[in-house]
Design a protein around this motif. Structure first.
Motif, PDB file in Angstrom:
ATOM      1  N   TRP B 160      15.188 -55.665   5.111  1.00 14.97           N
ATOM      2  CA  TRP B 160      16.446 -55.182   4.529  1.00 14.97           C
ATOM      3  C   TRP B 160      16.247 -54.683   3.087  1.00 14.97           C
ATOM      4  N   VAL B 161      15.258 -55.242   2.382  1.00 14.54           N
ATOM      5  CA  VAL B 161      15.017 -54.771   1.004  1.00 14.54           C
ATOM      6  C   VAL B 161      14.378 -53.378   1.030  1.00 14.54           C
ATOM      7  N   TRP B 162      13.412 -53.175   1.950  1.00 17.13           N
ATOM      8  CA  TRP B 162      12.814 -51.840   2.096  1.00 17.13           C
ATOM      9  C   TRP B 162      13.921 -50.819   2.406  1.00 17.13           C
ATOM     10  N   ALA B 163      14.755 -51.158   3.402  1.00 17.99           N
ATOM     11  CA  ALA B 163      15.804 -50.231   3.842  1.00 17.99           C
ATOM     12  C   ALA B 163      16.786 -49.936   2.700  1.00 17.99           C
ATOM     13  N   SER B 164      17.207 -50.990   1.992  1.00 17.44           N
ATOM     14  CA  SER B 164      18.181 -50.793   0.912  1.00 17.44           C
ATOM     15  C   SER B 164      17.580 -49.938  -0.213  1.00 17.44           C
ATOM     16  N   SER B 165      16.296 -50.177  -0.541  1.00 17.82           N
ATOM     17  CA  SER B 165      15.658 -49.401  -1.616  1.00 17.82           C
ATOM     18  C   SER B 165      15.650 -47.916  -1.279  1.00 17.82           C
ATOM     19  N   LEU B 166      15.334 -47.612  -0.012  1.00 20.93           N
ATOM     20  CA  LEU B 166      15.311 -46.201   0.405  1.00 20.93           C
ATOM     21  C   LEU B 166      16.686 -45.556   0.249  1.00 20.93           C
ATOM     22  N   VAL B 167      17.706 -46.282   0.683  1.00 17.68           N
ATOM     23  CA  VAL B 167      19.066 -45.736   0.597  1.00 17.68           C
ATOM     24  C   VAL B 167      19.443 -45.519  -0.873  1.00 17.68           C
ATOM     25  N   VAL B 168      19.083 -46.465  -1.731  1.00 21.11           N
ATOM     26  CA  VAL B 168      19.422 -46.321  -3.159  1.00 21.11           C
ATOM     27  C   VAL B 168      18.740 -45.077  -3.739  1.00 21.11           C
ATOM     28  N   VAL B 169      17.441 -44.895  -3.436  1.00 25.13           N
ATOM     29  CA  VAL B 169      16.719 -43.729  -3.976  1.00 25.13           C
ATOM     30  C   VAL B 169      17.386 -42.430  -3.533  1.00 25.13           C
ATOM     31  N   MET B 170      17.683 -42.334  -2.231  1.00 30.30           N
ATOM     32  CA  MET B 170      18.236 -41.051  -1.760  1.00 30.30           C
ATOM     33  C   MET B 170      19.650 -40.810  -2.291  1.00 30.30           C
ATOM     34  N   LEU B 171      20.402 -41.883  -2.462  1.00 32.05           N
ATOM     35  CA  LEU B 171      21.756 -41.694  -3.004  1.00 32.05           C
ATOM     36  C   LEU B 171      21.695 -41.280  -4.465  1.00 32.05           C
ATOM     37  N   VAL B 172      20.772 -41.901  -5.225  1.00 31.80           N
ATOM     38  CA  VAL B 172      20.695 -41.585  -6.664  1.00 31.80           C
ATOM     39  C   VAL B 172      20.380 -40.108  -6.862  1.00 31.80           C
ATOM     40  N   TYR B 173      19.317 -39.621  -6.177  1.00 32.42           N
ATOM     41  CA  TYR B 173      18.953 -38.247  -6.521  1.00 32.42           C
ATOM     42  C   TYR B 173      19.873 -37.208  -5.891  1.00 32.42           C
ATOM     43  N   SER B 174      20.462 -37.532  -4.724  1.00 34.65           N
ATOM     44  CA  SER B 174      21.389 -36.529  -4.188  1.00 34.65           C
ATOM     45  C   SER B 174      22.712 -36.530  -4.946  1.00 34.65           C
TER      46      SER B 174
END
Lengths: 68, 466
Positions: B160-174
């Motif tokens: 869940w930490v891997w998954a959440s980190s990915l979502v945070v990265v993509m949300l930040v830059y988009s």
């Protein structure tokens, strides 16, 4: 002329699609003849993909709305 | 190894956030933020189209699909993609023409259909349809890469930490840079995807002694992998027809792809982009066949996650393994952010009001969609390709309605088509969940539903003309 070639391209794509989904290509259990070691369905599939790309290329050159 | 990956990941994240900041220029209007200014050239168009189309599903799902079901997987994806590319030229032209003639500012298919049918219910139906089927598609991207990272570094972080980190990265830059940021990062991600898949593909081919030796070993291991319907009997005629229909209709039924048709500078750029995409598809899919055959010989009995962990990571040198991991993260992010952003665009296209305020609502919605997808990713299963295929087939049910909106002379007269489309969506969801049968009169639901809807739409248009 442009329009005719474009229509021929559309027809060819439909014919190739139908032939691909026919027993000519999707023959159960058939993996020969091989080409460079590749089983039948794979090399025929690659050839079909390349052929469709070539038709698309020709289609682009003669598309009636190209310059719109 | 983990240390090297963290350094490489930080560099990668810095680059994409840098690109996002670079693309923040100009006023934050719907056209700039959601449609990237709508003046894309063919090269940028090809990369962004390819990066949003070829995802974790291609890089991780397809090798596993080749491994388990055999070489018929080529017809499933490459043949369907070739048809889709021709469809982009054939019907992409009509979509652009229809938008131009209606003098509508295209921000999403839902809003465009609302305008064409003169019915807000059609717009809502479009939005609900894409939402239902795109959430699982985004979720499998996130889950795919998360289970890979979890497999590669079992003691580092929970899933869940891997998954959440990915979502945070993509949300930040988009959120920072909008669609332009996504397009710029798609170039990086598209190139990375191509390099990585070929490095691994060539490695697999070489380690098996070349093409002929590879297929000889596959034949000795399980000759059913070399023909259709494959060892598990999946590749039937109906499976291929259903897949081809779903994939061919993607440019019109999935909003992240139709947006990319609409933001091209002109028709010439669109056509060149489509040609490049067709070639890119062949280049990307071919090495996944080699990777799959390598797995069929060496890791036939392992789970998808174990096979991918070993082939893409453990069997590679450290540098390649790090590059592969970054490539996989890039592939997952590039598709997911495009999809999340497209969902935001679809919502924006339905909203009426002051533009800046509506853009802000869409931005908040993108974050909410991201959280929903994250939850779904943590709950879904690992059958990446089959889940993706359900998403393709599900959105294809909307296609007859969309084509009526684009091609009919007076779509508003056919707004009632939303009712059979809604019934079709409900039937498809119920049959996918096992509540209703998957086969009707010997035909699979994903084939019969769009065909019936297509016949109804054609009949309606024909009758109104005569």
């Amino acid at each position: 002329m442009k329009d005719t070639i474009w229509k021929i391209c559309c027809a060819l794509v439909i014919i190739i699609a139908v032939l691909t989904l026919s027993p000519l290509v999707l023959s159960e259990g058939k993996h020969k003849p091989e080409l460079m070691g590749m089983p039948y369905i794979l090399w025929v599939g690659i050839a079909i993909s390349l052929l469709l790309w070539v038709i698309t290329y020709v289609g682009v050159l003669f598309h009636p709305g190209k310059d719109d | 190894m983990l240390q090297k990956l963290i350094i490489a990941a930080c560099i990668y994240i810095l680059i994409i956030i840098g690109l996002a900041l670079y693309s923040r220029k100009g006023e934050r209007t719907s056209k700039n933020y959601l449609m990237a200014g709508s003046s894309l050239g063919s090269l940028l168009g090809m990369f962004t189209f390819a990066a949003s189309l070829f995802s974790t599903f291609t890089l991780m799902g397809m090798p596993d699909f080749f491994r388990v079901h055999g070489v018929g997987a080529w017809i499933f994806l490459a043949f369907s993609d070739a048809l889709m590319v021709f469809g982009v030229i054939w019907f992409g032209y009509y979509l652009r023409k229809s938008v131009k003639e209606s003098q509508h500012e295209y921000l999403g298919m839902a809003g465009f259909m609302e305008k064409k049918f003169n019915s807000k219910w059609v717009g809502y139906l479009m939005f609900i349809g894409v939402f239902i089927f795109l959430v699982p598609y985004v979720a499998i991207q996130i889950r795919g890469i998360s289970i890979f990272l979890n497999q590669a570094f079992p003691d580092a972080l929970p899933l869940w930490v891997w998954a959440s980190s990915l979502v945070v990265v993509m949300l930040v830059y988009s959120e920072l840079g909008g669609l332009k940021a996504i397009i710029y990062s798609d170039i990086l991600q598209g190139v990375l995807l191509l390099i990585v898949v070929w490095i691994i593909g060539v490695f697999c081919l070489n380690s098996l002694g070349g093409m002929e030796a590879m297929f000889d070993q596959v034949e000795a291991k399980n000759d059913k992998l070399l023909s259709v319907p494959g060892p598990k009997g999946l590749f039937t005629l109906q499976f291929f027809i259903g897949s081809a229909m779903g994939i061919m209709l993607l440019p019109f039924s999935q909003p992240h792809i139709s947006t990319r048709i609409m933001i091209m500078k002109d028709n010439k750029s669109l056509y060149r982009m489509a040609l490049g995409l067709g070639f890119f598809a062949i280049l990307v899919i071919l090495p996944t066949a080699f990777i799959g055959m390598y797995g069929a010989i060496n890791y036939a009995d392992l789970s998808p996650a174990e096979f991918l962990g070993k082939t893409l990571f453990t069997d590679q040198s450290e540098i390649i393994a790090v590059l592969v991991t970054i490539g996989l993260i890039a592939a997952a992010i590039s598709t997911s952010d495009s999809l999340l952003f497209a969902l935001g665009g679809e919502l924006r296209s339905l909203l009426k009001g002051e533009d800046k305020q509506m853009v802000n609502i869409a931005r908040i919605a993108i974050v909410v969609f991201g959280i929903v997808c994250l939850v779904f990713a943590l709950l879904s299963n690992d059958q990446l390709v089959l889940l993706a295929r359900t998403s393709f087939a599900g959105t294809s049910i909307l296609a007859p309605l969309i084509f009526t909106g684009i091609l009919a002379k007076n779509p508003a007269a056919h707004k009632w088509l939303a009712i059979p489309t809604l019934i079709g969506l409900i039937l498809f969801v119920c049959s996918s969940l096992g509540i209703l049968p998957k086969v009707y009169v010997g035909i699979r639901a994903e084939i019969i539903i769009p065909i019936v809807l297509g016949v109804i739409a054609l009949g309606a248009v024909f009758l109104s003309r005569s």
